[in-house]
Motif scaffolding. Structure first.
Motif, PDB file in Angstrom:
ATOM      1  N   TYR A 143       0.844  -1.200   0.000  1.00  0.00           N
ATOM      2  CA  TYR A 143       0.000   0.000   0.000  1.00  0.00           C
ATOM      3  C   TYR A 143       0.877   1.246   0.000  1.00  0.00           C
ATOM      4  O   TYR A 143       1.963   1.264   0.577  1.00  0.00           O
ATOM      5  CB  TYR A 143      -0.910   0.004   1.231  1.00  0.00           C
ATOM      6  CG  TYR A 143      -1.854  -1.168   1.276  1.00  0.00           C
ATOM      7  CD1 TYR A 143      -2.814  -1.346   0.293  1.00  0.00           C
ATOM      8  CD2 TYR A 143      -1.761  -2.120   2.295  1.00  0.00           C
ATOM      9  CE1 TYR A 143      -3.674  -2.430   0.315  1.00  0.00           C
ATOM     10  CE2 TYR A 143      -2.621  -3.203   2.326  1.00  0.00           C
ATOM     11  CZ  TYR A 143      -3.575  -3.352   1.335  1.00  0.00           C
ATOM     12  OH  TYR A 143      -4.416  -4.433   1.357  1.00  0.00           O
ATOM     13  N   GLU A 144       0.374   2.288  -0.636  1.00  0.00           N
ATOM     14  CA  GLU A 144       1.117   3.543  -0.696  1.00  0.00           C
ATOM     15  C   GLU A 144       0.663   4.540   0.366  1.00  0.00           C
ATOM     16  O   GLU A 144       1.439   5.395   0.789  1.00  0.00           O
ATOM     17  CB  GLU A 144       0.957   4.159  -2.089  1.00  0.00           C
ATOM     18  CG  GLU A 144       1.523   3.287  -3.195  1.00  0.00           C
ATOM     19  CD  GLU A 144       1.239   3.852  -4.571  1.00  0.00           C
ATOM     20  OE1 GLU A 144       1.298   5.086  -4.735  1.00  0.00           O
ATOM     21  OE2 GLU A 144       0.944   3.064  -5.493  1.00  0.00           O
ATOM     22  N   VAL A 145      -0.619   4.460   0.759  1.00  0.00           N
ATOM     23  CA  VAL A 145      -1.160   5.319   1.807  1.00  0.00           C
ATOM     24  C   VAL A 145      -1.912   4.435   2.795  1.00  0.00           C
ATOM     25  O   VAL A 145      -2.720   3.592   2.388  1.00  0.00           O
ATOM     26  CB  VAL A 145      -2.122   6.386   1.242  1.00  0.00           C
ATOM     27  CG1 VAL A 145      -2.645   7.282   2.365  1.00  0.00           C
ATOM     28  CG2 VAL A 145      -1.432   7.217   0.174  1.00  0.00           C
ATOM     29  N   VAL A 146      -1.640   4.609   4.076  1.00  0.00           N
ATOM     30  CA  VAL A 146      -2.310   3.840   5.125  1.00  0.00           C
ATOM     31  C   VAL A 146      -3.046   4.813   6.033  1.00  0.00           C
ATOM     32  O   VAL A 146      -2.439   5.716   6.622  1.00  0.00           O
ATOM     33  CB  VAL A 146      -1.299   3.011   5.951  1.00  0.00           C
ATOM     34  CG1 VAL A 146      -2.023   2.227   7.040  1.00  0.00           C
ATOM     35  CG2 VAL A 146      -0.516   2.070   5.044  1.00  0.00           C
ATOM     36  N   LEU A 147      -4.358   4.640   6.128  1.00  0.00           N
ATOM     37  CA  LEU A 147      -5.196   5.486   6.975  1.00  0.00           C
ATOM     38  C   LEU A 147      -5.514   4.725   8.256  1.00  0.00           C
ATOM     39  O   LEU A 147      -6.046   3.613   8.207  1.00  0.00           O
ATOM     40  CB  LEU A 147      -6.493   5.843   6.252  1.00  0.00           C
ATOM     41  CG  LEU A 147      -6.309   6.557   4.909  1.00  0.00           C
ATOM     42  CD1 LEU A 147      -7.545   6.392   4.050  1.00  0.00           C
ATOM     43  CD2 LEU A 147      -6.042   8.032   5.137  1.00  0.00           C
ATOM     44  N   VAL A 166       7.236   0.367   9.182  1.00  0.00           N
ATOM     45  CA  VAL A 166       6.939   0.446   7.749  1.00  0.00           C
ATOM     46  C   VAL A 166       8.064   1.184   7.021  1.00  0.00           C
ATOM     47  O   VAL A 166       8.497   0.777   5.930  1.00  0.00           O
ATOM     48  CB  VAL A 166       5.586   1.137   7.509  1.00  0.00           C
ATOM     49  CG1 VAL A 166       5.415   1.492   6.035  1.00  0.00           C
ATOM     50  CG2 VAL A 166       4.444   0.244   7.976  1.00  0.00           C
ATOM     51  N   ALA A 167       8.569   2.255   7.613  1.00  0.00           N
ATOM     52  CA  ALA A 167       9.646   3.021   6.994  1.00  0.00           C
ATOM     53  C   ALA A 167      10.917   2.195   6.821  1.00  0.00           C
ATOM     54  O   ALA A 167      11.721   2.471   5.927  1.00  0.00           O
ATOM     55  CB  ALA A 167       9.945   4.271   7.806  1.00  0.00           C
ATOM     56  N   SER A 168      11.092   1.165   7.648  1.00  0.00           N
ATOM     57  CA  SER A 168      12.304   0.355   7.565  1.00  0.00           C
ATOM     58  C   SER A 168      12.366  -0.457   6.273  1.00  0.00           C
ATOM     59  O   SER A 168      13.453  -0.821   5.817  1.00  0.00           O
ATOM     60  CB  SER A 168      12.399  -0.592   8.762  1.00  0.00           C
ATOM     61  OG  SER A 168      11.409  -1.614   8.691  1.00  0.00           O
ATOM     62  N   PHE A 169      11.186  -0.746   5.663  1.00  0.00           N
ATOM     63  CA  PHE A 169      11.222  -1.481   4.393  1.00  0.00           C
ATOM     64  C   PHE A 169      10.649  -0.683   3.222  1.00  0.00           C
ATOM     65  O   PHE A 169      10.870  -1.034   2.065  1.00  0.00           O
ATOM     66  CB  PHE A 169      10.516  -2.839   4.507  1.00  0.00           C
ATOM     67  CG  PHE A 169       9.059  -2.783   4.904  1.00  0.00           C
ATOM     68  CD1 PHE A 169       8.068  -2.525   3.985  1.00  0.00           C
ATOM     69  CD2 PHE A 169       8.692  -3.010   6.220  1.00  0.00           C
ATOM     70  CE1 PHE A 169       6.732  -2.485   4.347  1.00  0.00           C
ATOM     71  CE2 PHE A 169       7.359  -2.971   6.607  1.00  0.00           C
ATOM     72  CZ  PHE A 169       6.368  -2.714   5.669  1.00  0.00           C
ATOM     73  N   GLN A 172       8.584   5.291   1.483  1.00  0.00           N
ATOM     74  CA  GLN A 172       7.670   6.104   0.684  1.00  0.00           C
ATOM     75  C   GLN A 172       6.218   5.989   1.142  1.00  0.00           C
ATOM     76  O   GLN A 172       5.380   6.798   0.742  1.00  0.00           O
ATOM     77  CB  GLN A 172       7.759   5.696  -0.791  1.00  0.00           C
ATOM     78  CG  GLN A 172       9.145   5.849  -1.391  1.00  0.00           C
ATOM     79  CD  GLN A 172       9.674   7.263  -1.244  1.00  0.00           C
ATOM     80  OE1 GLN A 172       8.971   8.235  -1.556  1.00  0.00           O
ATOM     81  NE2 GLN A 172      10.899   7.401  -0.772  1.00  0.00           N
ATOM     82  N   VAL A 173       5.894   5.014   1.962  1.00  0.00           N
ATOM     83  CA  VAL A 173       4.518   4.836   2.431  1.00  0.00           C
ATOM     84  C   VAL A 173       4.125   5.997   3.342  1.00  0.00           C
ATOM     85  O   VAL A 173       4.879   6.383   4.243  1.00  0.00           O
ATOM     86  CB  VAL A 173       4.367   3.508   3.194  1.00  0.00           C
ATOM     87  CG1 VAL A 173       2.955   3.393   3.794  1.00  0.00           C
ATOM     88  CG2 VAL A 173       4.642   2.332   2.270  1.00  0.00           C
ATOM     89  N   LEU A 212      -1.193  10.455  -3.385  1.00  0.00           N
ATOM     90  CA  LEU A 212      -1.136   9.640  -4.599  1.00  0.00           C
ATOM     91  C   LEU A 212      -0.785  10.484  -5.827  1.00  0.00           C
ATOM     92  O   LEU A 212      -0.676   9.947  -6.936  1.00  0.00           O
ATOM     93  CB  LEU A 212      -2.475   8.935  -4.832  1.00  0.00           C
ATOM     94  CG  LEU A 212      -2.869   7.869  -3.809  1.00  0.00           C
ATOM     95  CD1 LEU A 212      -4.204   7.233  -4.196  1.00  0.00           C
ATOM     96  CD2 LEU A 212      -1.794   6.791  -3.668  1.00  0.00           C
ATOM     97  N   GLY A 213      -0.663  11.801  -5.638  1.00  0.00           N
ATOM     98  CA  GLY A 213      -0.314  12.664  -6.749  1.00  0.00           C
ATOM     99  C   GLY A 213      -1.460  12.881  -7.717  1.00  0.00           C
ATOM    100  O   GLY A 213      -1.223  13.134  -8.905  1.00  0.00           O
ATOM    101  N   GLU A 214      -2.711  12.808  -7.206  1.00  0.00           N
ATOM    102  CA  GLU A 214      -3.877  12.993  -8.064  1.00  0.00           C
ATOM    103  C   GLU A 214      -4.388  14.421  -7.930  1.00  0.00           C
ATOM    104  O   GLU A 214      -4.141  15.087  -6.927  1.00  0.00           O
ATOM    105  CB  GLU A 214      -4.987  12.005  -7.665  1.00  0.00           C
ATOM    106  CG  GLU A 214      -4.581  10.559  -7.846  1.00  0.00           C
ATOM    107  CD  GLU A 214      -5.661   9.599  -7.385  1.00  0.00           C
ATOM    108  OE1 GLU A 214      -6.662  10.079  -6.807  1.00  0.00           O
ATOM    109  OE2 GLU A 214      -5.507   8.389  -7.594  1.00  0.00           O
ATOM    110  N   PRO A 215      -5.141  14.916  -8.940  1.00  0.00           N
ATOM    111  CA  PRO A 215      -5.698  16.272  -8.854  1.00  0.00           C
ATOM    112  C   PRO A 215      -6.632  16.392  -7.664  1.00  0.00           C
ATOM    113  O   PRO A 215      -7.364  15.471  -7.341  1.00  0.00           O
ATOM    114  CB  PRO A 215      -6.477  16.408 -10.178  1.00  0.00           C
ATOM    115  CG  PRO A 215      -5.876  15.400 -11.077  1.00  0.00           C
ATOM    116  CD  PRO A 215      -5.447  14.259 -10.215  1.00  0.00           C
ATOM    117  N   ARG A 216      -6.605  17.577  -7.008  1.00  0.00           N
ATOM    118  CA  ARG A 216      -7.465  17.822  -5.844  1.00  0.00           C
ATOM    119  C   ARG A 216      -8.548  18.809  -6.181  1.00  0.00           C
ATOM    120  O   ARG A 216      -8.427  19.560  -7.112  1.00  0.00           O
ATOM    121  CB  ARG A 216      -6.632  18.353  -4.677  1.00  0.00           C
ATOM    122  CG  ARG A 216      -5.748  17.270  -4.078  1.00  0.00           C
ATOM    123  CD  ARG A 216      -4.925  17.785  -2.926  1.00  0.00           C
ATOM    124  NE  ARG A 216      -3.725  18.467  -3.408  1.00  0.00           N
ATOM    125  CZ  ARG A 216      -2.942  19.195  -2.640  1.00  0.00           C
ATOM    126  NH1 ARG A 216      -3.224  19.381  -1.390  1.00  0.00           N
ATOM    127  NH2 ARG A 216      -1.876  19.771  -3.141  1.00  0.00           N
TER     128      ARG A 216
END
Length: 216
Positions: A143-147, A166-169, A172-173, A212-216
């Protein structure tokens, strides 16, 4: 969009909110289609997301029942699914995960899930997880974003362990947190290492798009 258009969309959002709380699907459908000339994403942002956000705030204030919140989310998801373009037969796995960390109170997570779904995001709902379980989910499913939603301060403090592991592996998450402890203490999210927090379900939509780099 001019002020008159904005005022009209606010009025439609209020009508949509009333229809959801009354579980009036035909009326909610009519309101959602009233601005058919606008792109679906614009209607979601201006009508649906604010309505769900206000319903969540009303529940927290004791003004609406839990059953109303649940049904409002269900109706909104059904309507959005009906008007959304067909998805590819083999969509890519969800890039966003949502969980309650070591708590049992899941209403906040449900509201965020409904709001993200209404905004067109595929989200992996992991339910209730432990630190170990959540880290393993992220490692395995990339996963790229965890809520993360929490109710208790003790659970909020455990977010730091999630972020560090999570940052250890995969540094970018992005980890986004929400729930009562973070609303009561605006500095808590930074202290536990979260990348962002937001007091409302609609904030989750904007943060997911940003990360995610999507338009807002």
């Amino acid at each position: 969009m001019n002020a008159r258009d904005d005022s009209g969309l606010q009025a439609l959002s209020a009508e949509f909110e009333r229809a959801l709380l009354s579980v009036d699907r035909p009326e909610a459908q009519r309101v959602l289609g009233a601005q058919g000339g606008l792109p679906l994403t614009a209607r979601l942002d201006a009508i649906v997301v604010p309505a769900l956000d206000r319903i969540g705030d009303a529940w927290e204030a004791g003004a609406v029942a839990l059953s109303q919140v649940y049904m409002a989310g269900r109706v909104a998801e059904e309507l959005i699914s009906a008007v959304s373009p067909p998805r590819p037969r083999e969509p890519r796995p969800p890039r966003v995960a949502l969980t309650v960390l070591e708590d049992h109170h899941q209403l906040g997570k449900r509201m965020v899930a409904s709001t993200l779904g209404a905004a067109g995001h595929d989200v992996a709902d992991l339910g209730r997880t432990t630190v170990d379980g959540l880290v393993e989910h992220v490692r395995r499913d990339r996963y790229e974003v965890v809520l993360i939603s929490v109710l208790m301060l003790a659970s909020a403090r455990r977010v730091r362990e999630v972020v560090e592991r999570v940052a250890s592996f995969d540094p970018q998450v992005k980890v986004v947190v929400g729930g009562a402890p973070f609303r009561l203490d605006p500095e808590l999210a930074a202290r536990v290492g979260a990348h962002a927090t937001g007091p409302s379900a609609s904030d989750a939509v904007h943060l997911v798009r940003r990360f995610l780099g999507e338009p807002r």
